[in-house]
Design a protein around this motif. Structure first.
Motif, short mmCIF file in Angstrom:
data_model
loop_
_atom_site.label_atom_id
_atom_site.label_comp_id
_atom_site.label_asym_id
_atom_site.label_seq_id
_atom_site.Cartn_x
_atom_site.Cartn_y
_atom_site.Cartn_z
N ASN A 1 -42.50 -34.93 -29.14
CA ASN A 1 -43.23 -34.26 -28.05
C ASN A 1 -42.86 -32.78 -27.98
O ASN A 1 -43.00 -32.16 -26.93
CB ASN A 1 -42.94 -34.94 -26.72
CG ASN A 1 -41.46 -34.90 -26.34
OD1 ASN A 1 -40.61 -34.56 -27.16
ND2 ASN A 1 -41.15 -35.23 -25.10
N GLY A 2 -42.38 -32.24 -29.11
CA GLY A 2 -41.98 -30.83 -29.14
C GLY A 2 -43.17 -29.88 -29.11
O GLY A 2 -44.34 -30.29 -29.13
N ASN A 3 -42.86 -28.60 -29.07
CA ASN A 3 -43.89 -27.57 -29.01
C ASN A 3 -44.50 -27.32 -30.40
O ASN A 3 -43.86 -27.56 -31.43
CB ASN A 3 -43.30 -26.26 -28.48
CG ASN A 3 -42.81 -26.38 -27.05
OD1 ASN A 3 -43.39 -27.11 -26.24
ND2 ASN A 3 -41.73 -25.68 -26.72
N THR A 4 -45.72 -26.83 -30.41
CA THR A 4 -46.33 -26.40 -31.67
C THR A 4 -45.62 -25.14 -32.18
O THR A 4 -45.00 -24.41 -31.40
CB THR A 4 -47.82 -26.09 -31.47
OG1 THR A 4 -47.95 -25.03 -30.49
CG2 THR A 4 -48.58 -27.31 -30.94
N PHE A 5 -45.70 -24.91 -33.49
CA PHE A 5 -45.08 -23.71 -34.05
C PHE A 5 -45.83 -23.29 -35.30
O PHE A 5 -46.51 -24.10 -35.95
CB PHE A 5 -43.60 -23.93 -34.36
CG PHE A 5 -43.33 -24.95 -35.44
CD1 PHE A 5 -43.19 -24.57 -36.77
CD2 PHE A 5 -43.23 -26.29 -35.12
CE1 PHE A 5 -42.96 -25.50 -37.76
CE2 PHE A 5 -42.99 -27.24 -36.11
CZ PHE A 5 -42.85 -26.84 -37.42
N ILE A 6 -45.74 -21.99 -35.63
CA ILE A 6 -46.34 -21.47 -36.85
C ILE A 6 -45.46 -21.88 -38.01
O ILE A 6 -44.29 -21.50 -38.11
CB ILE A 6 -46.48 -19.94 -36.78
CG1 ILE A 6 -47.40 -19.56 -35.60
CG2 ILE A 6 -47.04 -19.39 -38.09
CD1 ILE A 6 -47.50 -18.07 -35.37
N ALA A 7 -46.00 -22.70 -38.91
CA ALA A 7 -45.20 -23.35 -39.94
C ALA A 7 -44.48 -22.36 -40.85
O ALA A 7 -43.32 -22.58 -41.22
CB ALA A 7 -46.08 -24.29 -40.76
N VAL A 8 -45.15 -21.25 -41.21
CA VAL A 8 -44.54 -20.32 -42.17
C VAL A 8 -43.29 -19.68 -41.58
O VAL A 8 -42.41 -19.23 -42.33
CB VAL A 8 -45.56 -19.25 -42.60
CG1 VAL A 8 -45.84 -18.26 -41.48
CG2 VAL A 8 -45.11 -18.54 -43.86
N ASP A 9 -43.18 -19.67 -40.22
CA ASP A 9 -41.99 -19.10 -39.60
C ASP A 9 -40.75 -19.94 -39.89
O ASP A 9 -39.62 -19.46 -39.71
CB ASP A 9 -42.18 -18.98 -38.08
CG ASP A 9 -43.19 -17.91 -37.70
OD1 ASP A 9 -43.51 -17.08 -38.57
OD2 ASP A 9 -43.66 -17.91 -36.55
N SER A 10 -40.95 -21.19 -40.30
CA SER A 10 -39.81 -22.07 -40.59
C SER A 10 -39.49 -22.14 -42.07
O SER A 10 -38.58 -22.87 -42.48
CB SER A 10 -40.10 -23.48 -40.06
OG SER A 10 -40.18 -23.48 -38.64
N VAL A 11 -40.25 -21.40 -42.89
CA VAL A 11 -39.97 -21.35 -44.33
C VAL A 11 -38.86 -20.34 -44.59
O VAL A 11 -38.84 -19.26 -44.02
CB VAL A 11 -41.25 -20.99 -45.11
CG1 VAL A 11 -40.94 -20.80 -46.58
CG2 VAL A 11 -42.31 -22.06 -44.91
#
Length: 398
Positions: A149-159
């Motif tokens: 139930n976490g928040n959405t995030f921009i995936a490339v920011d986690s690369v």
């Protein structure tokens, strides 16, 4: 009148020609020519001349090189056209030394190759235009762990690393955004397309979705007056926060009506929540309302204030019962609810009908008084009232 003869060897066996002049072949290198004059056997002493022919310096023809910034070093000499002579120099000088071009250090531009001059021959130049294309960068493999139930995030920011922002995801992510409520956990591949001879670049983002604690405070939302309701958040080993009490325990006793909620945080830091509205069930004392004394044959009506599961000793289940009795007796009723069973009882006395006796008929003279006498009861009512000393006594005077 003498003959002049030319030879390619000093033994005069390889005849080349006759004449005071001789034009040698255009053979690159150094050659010795021999000459004699006269008529045999009267010949002049042998003479010779050494001729050196130097080839024109060849830098080749202009060329082009397209190379990726991530490529290995290459020999720039091989990008020249034609048949260039080796041994020349490059300008600007190459970081790898000699003719080795390293795209990690040497940039785009025009590199000139110069050969010579050699002897009386001038030097030659040729250019190679180099275009270095930046290699695509998809970053480095990484992981992301979050709650379901976490928040959405921009995936490339986690690369990891410093990835380019022009890549695409597989499985596809709308707008490059990971939504835990829509996208599942797993491996997501980020690809940046290479151009200018550069290969594609890929990295993998492995996403783990931890489930949230399931919290159920139960379906019972009432407690009996004077009691309390035990609420249990479950999920042993988690941490808890109850509202409004602020308690940190797994269980909570609700002893006042109102809204109760709890946040449960598991070992992964994921939070589950649940709430419930608690009400107090107030149970009024059970009472039977009705006459406690009736005359024989007179109907009775008994009413109770119970609102649960009512049962009279007459087997009736309504809150009101009616009937008639010939003898006195007990009535009782039980009321069963979630808060227990209450009972009440009433004794109904049935009285016999009195036998009224006003005495014998009597004749009196005018202005004469007579005392009447009634028996058989405890209260009396005479009529008509005219001329009576009292109407509610047993012995009025008329």
């Amino acid at each position: 009148g003498s003959n002049v003869n030319w030879y390619s060897d000093n033994s005069l066996t390889s005849f080349l020609g006759t004449g005071v002049t001789y034009t040698p072949l255009n053979i690159i290198g150094t050659t010795t020519y021999y000459v004699t004059a006269g008529i045999a056997p009267c010949l002049s002493p042998l003479d010779s001349v050494v001729i050196s022919i130097i080839a024109m310096q060849d830098a080749g023809t202009n060329g082009n090189l397209g190379i990726c910034s991530s490529s290995t070093s290459t020999d720039l000499f091989t990008s020249l056209g034609g048949s260039p002579d080796p041994g020349g120099v490059w300008f600007p000088a190459l970081s790898g030394g000699g003719s080795i071009f390293d795209p990690s250090f040497d940039g785009s531009g025009t590199y000139q190759y110069t050969i010579g001059p050699l002897g009386s021959c001038p030097g030659a130049t040729a250019d190679v235009i180099v275009t270095v294309t930046n290699a695509p960068n998809a970053g480095i493999n990484s992981t992301a762990i979050l709650c379901a139930n976490g928040n959405t995030f921009i995936a490339v920011d986690s690369v990891g690393g410093s990835p380019d922002l022009t890549g695409d995801w597989l499985p596809s992510l709308t707008g490059g955004v990971f939504d835990p409520g829509v996208n599942g956990g797993g491996a997501y591949t980020y690809t940046v397309i290479g151009v200018g001879g550069c290969p594609n670049s890929e990295s993998i983002l492995t996403i783990t979705l931890n489930s949230i604690p399931i919290v159920n405070l139960g379906g019972i939302s009432t407690y009996c007056q004077g009691d309390s309701l035990l609420l249990d958040a479950g999920n042993l080993g988690s941490t808890y926060l109850w509202t409004p009490s602020g308690n940190l325990t797994q269980t909570e006793y609700a002893s006042t009506a109102g809204n109760y909620s709890v946040n449960v945080t598991d070992a992964n830091g994921c939070i589950g929540t649940s709430s419930i509205a608690i009400s107090e069930q107030v149970v009024a004392n059970l009472n039977i309302i009705g006459d406690t004394s009736l005359c024989i044959g007179e109907p009775y009506m008994l009413i109770t204030n119970g609102s649960g599961s009512l049962v009279w000793n007459t087997t009736e289940t309504n809150d009101t019962i009616m009937g008639s009795l010939s003898v006195s007796g007990w009535f009782w009723v039980s009321n069963t609810s979630s808060c227990g069973t209450q009972t009440d009882s009433l004794y109904l006395t049935v009285n016999p009908i009195p036998n009224a006796n006003a005495g014998n008929d009597t004749t009196i003279l005018p202005l004469e008084n007579l005392t009447l006498s009634a028996t058989g009861g405890i209260s009396y009512l005479w009529s008509p009232p005219l001329g009576l000393s009292c109407t509610s006594c047993s012995n009025p005077i008329v």
